[in-house]
Enzyme design. Structure first.
Site, PDB file in Angstrom:
ATOM      1  N   GLN A   1      -0.941   3.222  11.692  1.00 18.20           N
ATOM      2  CA  GLN A   1      -2.050   2.298  11.423  1.00 18.20           C
ATOM      3  C   GLN A   1      -3.237   2.595  12.323  1.00 18.20           C
ATOM      4  O   GLN A   1      -3.093   2.864  13.505  1.00 18.20           O
ATOM      5  CB  GLN A   1      -1.575   0.859  11.648  1.00 18.20           C
ATOM      6  CG  GLN A   1      -2.620  -0.206  11.331  1.00 18.20           C
ATOM      7  CD  GLN A   1      -2.044  -1.611  11.407  1.00 18.20           C
ATOM      8  OE1 GLN A   1      -0.853  -1.814  11.172  1.00 18.20           O
ATOM      9  NE2 GLN A   1      -2.876  -2.590  11.733  1.00 18.20           N
TER      10      GLN A   1
ATOM     11  N   HIS B   1      -0.269  -5.817   0.579  1.00 11.93           N
ATOM     12  CA  HIS B   1      -1.235  -4.871   1.150  1.00 11.93           C
ATOM     13  C   HIS B   1      -1.729  -3.965   0.024  1.00 11.93           C
ATOM     14  O   HIS B   1      -0.937  -3.242  -0.590  1.00 11.93           O
ATOM     15  CB  HIS B   1      -0.584  -4.041   2.258  1.00 11.93           C
ATOM     16  CG  HIS B   1      -0.154  -4.858   3.435  1.00 11.93           C
ATOM     17  ND1 HIS B   1      -0.983  -5.126   4.500  1.00 11.93           N
ATOM     18  CD2 HIS B   1       1.009  -5.500   3.697  1.00 11.93           C
ATOM     19  CE1 HIS B   1      -0.339  -5.892   5.372  1.00 11.93           C
ATOM     20  NE2 HIS B   1       0.878  -6.136   4.899  1.00 11.93           N
TER      21      HIS B   1
ATOM     22  N   PHE C   1      -3.425   1.581   6.894  1.00 14.89           N
ATOM     23  CA  PHE C   1      -2.238   2.314   7.347  1.00 14.89           C
ATOM     24  C   PHE C   1      -1.818   3.311   6.276  1.00 14.89           C
ATOM     25  O   PHE C   1      -2.192   3.197   5.101  1.00 14.89           O
ATOM     26  CB  PHE C   1      -1.080   1.365   7.702  1.00 14.89           C
ATOM     27  CG  PHE C   1      -0.578   0.510   6.564  1.00 14.89           C
ATOM     28  CD1 PHE C   1       0.444   0.948   5.730  1.00 14.89           C
ATOM     29  CD2 PHE C   1      -1.110  -0.760   6.320  1.00 14.89           C
ATOM     30  CE1 PHE C   1       0.924   0.158   4.683  1.00 14.89           C
ATOM     31  CE2 PHE C   1      -0.648  -1.557   5.276  1.00 14.89           C
ATOM     32  CZ  PHE C   1       0.381  -1.090   4.458  1.00 14.89           C
TER      33      PHE C   1
ATOM     34  N   ARG D   1      -1.303   1.910  16.206  1.00 14.33           N
ATOM     35  CA  ARG D   1       0.059   1.390  15.993  1.00 14.33           C
ATOM     36  C   ARG D   1       0.829   2.410  15.164  1.00 14.33           C
ATOM     37  O   ARG D   1       0.452   2.706  14.023  1.00 14.33           O
ATOM     38  CB  ARG D   1      -0.028   0.050  15.260  1.00 14.33           C
ATOM     39  CG  ARG D   1       1.306  -0.660  15.100  1.00 14.33           C
ATOM     40  CD  ARG D   1       1.081  -2.056  14.535  1.00 14.33           C
ATOM     41  NE  ARG D   1       2.337  -2.722  14.229  1.00 14.33           N
ATOM     42  CZ  ARG D   1       2.617  -3.298  13.065  1.00 14.33           C
ATOM     43  NH1 ARG D   1       1.743  -3.294  12.083  1.00 14.33           N
ATOM     44  NH2 ARG D   1       3.780  -3.882  12.867  1.00 14.33           N
TER      45      ARG D   1
ATOM     46  N   PHE E   1       8.271   4.213   9.239  1.00 15.69           N
ATOM     47  CA  PHE E   1       7.575   3.065   8.658  1.00 15.69           C
ATOM     48  C   PHE E   1       6.144   3.457   8.288  1.00 15.69           C
ATOM     49  O   PHE E   1       5.864   3.811   7.157  1.00 15.69           O
ATOM     50  CB  PHE E   1       7.615   1.877   9.620  1.00 15.69           C
ATOM     51  CG  PHE E   1       7.007   0.609   9.074  1.00 15.69           C
ATOM     52  CD1 PHE E   1       6.925   0.374   7.706  1.00 15.69           C
ATOM     53  CD2 PHE E   1       6.505  -0.360   9.933  1.00 15.69           C
ATOM     54  CE1 PHE E   1       6.360  -0.794   7.199  1.00 15.69           C
ATOM     55  CE2 PHE E   1       5.936  -1.532   9.442  1.00 15.69           C
ATOM     56  CZ  PHE E   1       5.869  -1.743   8.062  1.00 15.69           C
TER      57      PHE E   1
ATOM     58  N   LEU F   1       6.034  -4.338   0.954  1.00 15.24           N
ATOM     59  CA  LEU F   1       4.608  -4.541   1.236  1.00 15.24           C
ATOM     60  C   LEU F   1       3.767  -4.631  -0.037  1.00 15.24           C
ATOM     61  O   LEU F   1       2.586  -4.956   0.019  1.00 15.24           O
ATOM     62  CB  LEU F   1       4.069  -3.386   2.105  1.00 15.24           C
ATOM     63  CG  LEU F   1       4.725  -3.211   3.476  1.00 15.24           C
ATOM     64  CD1 LEU F   1       4.076  -2.067   4.238  1.00 15.24           C
ATOM     65  CD2 LEU F   1       4.668  -4.498   4.297  1.00 15.24           C
TER      66      LEU F   1
ATOM     67  N   ASN G   1      -3.779  -6.054   7.094  1.00 16.36           N
ATOM     68  CA  ASN G   1      -4.378  -7.391   7.113  1.00 16.36           C
ATOM     69  C   ASN G   1      -3.531  -8.329   7.967  1.00 16.36           C
ATOM     70  O   ASN G   1      -2.477  -7.953   8.482  1.00 16.36           O
ATOM     71  CB  ASN G   1      -4.559  -7.939   5.688  1.00 16.36           C
ATOM     72  CG  ASN G   1      -3.236  -8.070   4.937  1.00 16.36           C
ATOM     73  OD1 ASN G   1      -2.223  -8.486   5.498  1.00 16.36           O
ATOM     74  ND2 ASN G   1      -3.233  -7.712   3.656  1.00 16.36           N
TER      75      ASN G   1
END
Length: 201
Positions: free
Chosen positions: A65, A159, A114, A57, A62, A155, A103
């Site tokens: 991942q 995370h 990531f 991903r 951004f 985040l 997660n």
């Protein structure tokens, strides 16, 4: 005061070298902040669990991942065979270059992670962090680091951060810019050939 997160590694410190088909990404690890996440990542790396696994991903501006042997974003497990709990530390944040646990909600960490690629932070978020202040986990040093480096403050405390790229952000940027298709999956596989845990020289 400089955040420990943004300091260069010391000689003899254990680092991770993520060897990809786009180049190497070198990462400091933070066992003092997220001991379980670091143990999980290091053990998987040393056991070859991540060998040949893709960054499944990729989202420009951004993050990138990976860490799912299935390559779907739904697979992978921790070294303990079950999800493990989040480890948050007010000194470690999702700045550009941070290595963080992926997660699917609180305390659902497995094998996926990531690297934050975003190179700026919206003024609105800076304002929110200033309002939250140190009691909310955003010291002046943290806010300054976000202003300087960029990142994804939304985040934070969702995370866990367990590492920071100190060399190879050009490789992260190159990966973030590859062409993607459905579910932000790269059209041509971005592969982690191997992750080596070595002492910094």
């Amino acid at each position: 005061m400089t955040l420990n997160q943004t300091k260069a590694p010391e000689i003899g410190e254990e680092i991770a070298v993520i060897k990809t088909n786009h180049g190497d990404i070198k990462v400091r690890l933070f066992p003092e902040a997220s001991p379980k996440a670091v143990e999980n990542f290091k053990t998987h790396a040393q056991n070859g669990y991540y060998d040949g696994v893709t960054f499944h991903r990729v989202m420009k501006d951004f993050m990138i991942q990976g860490g799912d042997p299935d390559g779907t974003g739904r697979g992978g497990e921790s070294i303990w065979g079950r999800s493990f709990e989040d480890e948050f530390n007010p000194e470690y944040h999702n700045l550009r270059g941070s290595l963080s646990m992926a997660n699917s909600g609180p305390n659902t960490n497995g094998s996926q992670f990531f690297i934050v690629q975003k190179s700026d932070v919206d003024d609105g978020f800076i304002g929110q962090m200033k309002k939250a202040g140190k009691d909310g986990g955003f010291s002046d040093e943290v806010i300054e680091a976000y202003e300087k480096l960029g990142g994804t403050p939304w985040l934070d405390f969702k995370h866990a951060v367990f590492g920071q790229v100190f060399e190879g952000m050009d490789v992260v940027d190159e990966i973030a810019n590859v062409k993607t298709g459905a579910n932000d999956k790269p059209k041509e596989d971005v592969v982690m050939e191997k992750i080596e845990i070595v002492k910094y020289k």
